[in-house]
Design an enzyme around this catalytic site. Structure first.
Site, PDB file in Angstrom:
ATOM      1  N   PRO A 136       0.793  -1.238   0.000  1.00  0.00           N
ATOM      2  CG  PRO A 136       0.170  -0.833   2.224  1.00  0.00           C
ATOM      3  CD  PRO A 136       0.913  -1.821   1.345  1.00  0.00           C
ATOM      4  CD  GLU A 137       4.723  -0.319   1.069  1.00  0.00           C
ATOM      5  OE1 GLU A 137       5.222  -1.077   1.913  1.00  0.00           O
ATOM      6  OE2 GLU A 137       4.019  -0.731   0.112  1.00  0.00           O
ATOM      7  CB  VAL A 138       2.543   3.767  -4.584  1.00  0.00           C
ATOM      8  CG1 VAL A 138       2.110   4.822  -5.591  1.00  0.00           C
ATOM      9  CG2 VAL A 138       3.988   3.347  -4.866  1.00  0.00           C
TER      10      VAL A 138
END
Length: 260
Positions: A136-138
């Protein structure tokens, strides 16, 4: 919900030449905080060459990524402390990939963000049919820090890696097998992982070590350069006001330890 155990965030035991490591923050779905990262790095260093390693999570998940209720820079909140935490996550990848003994991840429930990166640094991944993985980082304005930008394209191909990392979408059991994110599905992933580890424990260790090293070096010769780049990229992303807003929205949207 089970209580967390930040006094013992990683449990280590030895059974028949197999080192078993349990991520032990079940109340937070084993989400990553500084005590857990530090304990896992310490355990992996101590296990170097000691025999096959099995890593799994206590409770309902393998590891649901960064603990959104805490911070990876709890003392100062500054970039240098944050860098130390990122480098610990990268040390997990280094230690798992460089261990001459096979490392097996038994993955159930959620494997999110840094948790998915830990799982995919293993030599084999045994997943439950109901497993759910995502990066989920972006979407929240962050960046990957566990070497996944190097390892994921080799596992799934460049175009699919870009899709998974840029969209942050969920991948579930059958798709994970189809993409090459797991070796097999098992209703009892820990039991199956321990069975495989017992098989490896009976095999000639030098041959396994030589084969593993050759595969890692030939496949990931640029690992250190990519790890350094990831840390700089992550610090750059974390410093932006855009990331701060996205992160605040993400944490207020009903998420649980990075999983939604």
């Amino acid at each position: 919900m089970s209580a967390d155990h930040d006094d013992r965030p990683v449990l280590v035991s030895e059974e028949g030449g197999i080192v078993r490591m349990t991520l032990n923050r079940p109340g937070s779905l084993n989400a990553l905080n500084v005590p857990l990262l530090r304990a896992l790095v310490t355990a992996l260093r101590a296990a170097h060459g000691a025999g096959p390693v099995v890593i799994h999570g206590a409770g309902r998940a393998f590891c649901a990524g960064e603990d959104l209720k805490q911070t990876l820079a709890p003392r100062t909140g500054g970039p240098e402390e944050l860098r130390e935490s990122f480098e610990m996550l990268q040390d997990v990848t280094r230690l798992m990939s460089s261990n001459p003994s096979p490392v097996i991840a038994a993955v159930h429930g959620f494997a999110v963000g840094g948790g998915a990166e830990i799982a995919l640094a293993a030599d084999m991944v045994i997943a439950s049919p109901s497993v759910r993985l995502r990066f989920p980082e972006v979407p929240i304005g962050h960046a990957h820090t566990g070497g996944i930008s190097l390892r994921l394209p080799v596992l799934v191909g460049l175009l699919k890696a870009k899709e998974l990392l840029l969209t942050g979408r969920w991948v579930e059991g059958q798709e994970a097998i189809g993409l090459g994110l797991a070796n097999e599905l098992s209703e009892r992933p820990l039991e199956r992982a321990m069975d495989l580890a017992a098989r490896f424990a009976a095999q000639p260790p030098r041959s396994m070590a030589a084969t593993k090293r050759a595969l890692e070096v030939s496949t990931f010769p640029q690992q250190e350069a990519v790890l350094r780049l990831e840390v700089e990229s992550a610090l750059h992303c974390f410093a932006s006001s855009e990331a701060e807003r996205s992160f605040a929205e993400f944490t207020s949207s009903g998420t649980v330890a990075g999983a939604r």
